[in-house]
Design a protein around this motif. Structure first.
Motif, PDB file in Angstrom:
ATOM      1  N   GLU A   1       0.740  -1.358  -0.162  1.00  0.00           N
ATOM      2  CA  GLU A   1      -0.054  -0.092  -0.148  1.00  0.00           C
ATOM      3  C   GLU A   1       0.753   1.152  -0.043  1.00  0.00           C
ATOM      4  N   SER A   2       2.082   1.258   0.563  1.00  0.00           N
ATOM      5  CA  SER A   2       2.860   2.344   0.906  1.00  0.00           C
ATOM      6  C   SER A   2       3.581   2.674  -0.586  1.00  0.00           C
ATOM      7  N   VAL A   3       3.712   1.981  -1.575  1.00  0.00           N
ATOM      8  CA  VAL A   3       4.357   2.073  -3.090  1.00  0.00           C
ATOM      9  C   VAL A   3       3.440   2.434  -3.724  1.00  0.00           C
TER      10      VAL A   3
ATOM     11  N   VAL B   1      -7.325   1.708  -8.465  1.00  0.00           N
ATOM     12  CA  VAL B   1      -6.739   0.724  -9.211  1.00  0.00           C
ATOM     13  C   VAL B   1      -5.363   0.367  -8.609  1.00  0.00           C
ATOM     14  N   ARG B   2      -5.123  -0.967  -8.228  1.00  0.00           N
ATOM     15  CA  ARG B   2      -3.835  -1.434  -7.947  1.00  0.00           C
ATOM     16  C   ARG B   2      -3.611  -2.646  -8.793  1.00  0.00           C
TER      17      ARG B   2
ATOM     18  N   ASN C   1       8.784  -9.608  -5.056  1.00  0.00           N
ATOM     19  CA  ASN C   1       9.891  -8.707  -4.379  1.00  0.00           C
ATOM     20  C   ASN C   1       9.542  -8.228  -3.179  1.00  0.00           C
ATOM     21  N   THR C   2       9.872  -8.860  -2.136  1.00  0.00           N
ATOM     22  CA  THR C   2       9.196  -8.535  -0.725  1.00  0.00           C
ATOM     23  C   THR C   2       9.729  -7.227  -0.023  1.00  0.00           C
ATOM     24  N   VAL C   3      10.343  -6.485  -0.746  1.00  0.00           N
ATOM     25  CA  VAL C   3      10.710  -5.088  -0.347  1.00  0.00           C
ATOM     26  C   VAL C   3       9.523  -4.232  -0.644  1.00  0.00           C
ATOM     27  N   ILE C   4       8.867  -4.357  -2.019  1.00  0.00           N
ATOM     28  CA  ILE C   4       8.039  -3.450  -2.213  1.00  0.00           C
ATOM     29  C   ILE C   4       6.619  -4.301  -2.557  1.00  0.00           C
ATOM     30  N   GLU C   5       6.761  -5.560  -2.516  1.00  0.00           N
ATOM     31  CA  GLU C   5       5.386  -6.384  -2.647  1.00  0.00           C
ATOM     32  C   GLU C   5       4.901  -7.176  -1.583  1.00  0.00           C
TER      33      GLU C   5
END
Length: 84
Positions: free
Chosen positions: A12-14, A37-38, A68-72
């Motif tokens: 959500e923060s990306v 929309v995501r 990519n667990t940093v952003i996903e």
């Protein structure tokens, strides 16, 4: 045998520029009620039964390759496939 459905989405923060572009296009097509929309990814894995713990294996696959667990973020559903 198992069918595993894997869902990968941006956290959500990306910021999601692709989602914003789709939202804008929908608004221009007069779908003004769309609030957000995501965009994400969907994968289906067919996995044979083995001695390995299925949940541990799928989690490792997601953390090491599929997301990519940093952003996903990811989630998954497991369905047992009955073969005759």
């Amino acid at each position: 045998m198992y069918k595993v459905k894997v869902y990968v989405t941006l956290r959500e923060s990306v910021l999601d520029p692709q989602g914003s572009a789709v939202k804008s296009a929908l608004h221009s097509m007069d779908y003004k009620e769309v609030q957000d929309v995501r965009i994400g990814k969907y994968m289906e894995l067919t996995i044979e039964k083995s001695d390995r713990d299925l949940d541990v294996a799928v989690r490792e696959m997601c953390e090491k390759l599929l997301a990519n667990t940093v952003i996903e973020d990811f989630s998954y559903e497991v369905q047992e496939v009955i073969t005759k």
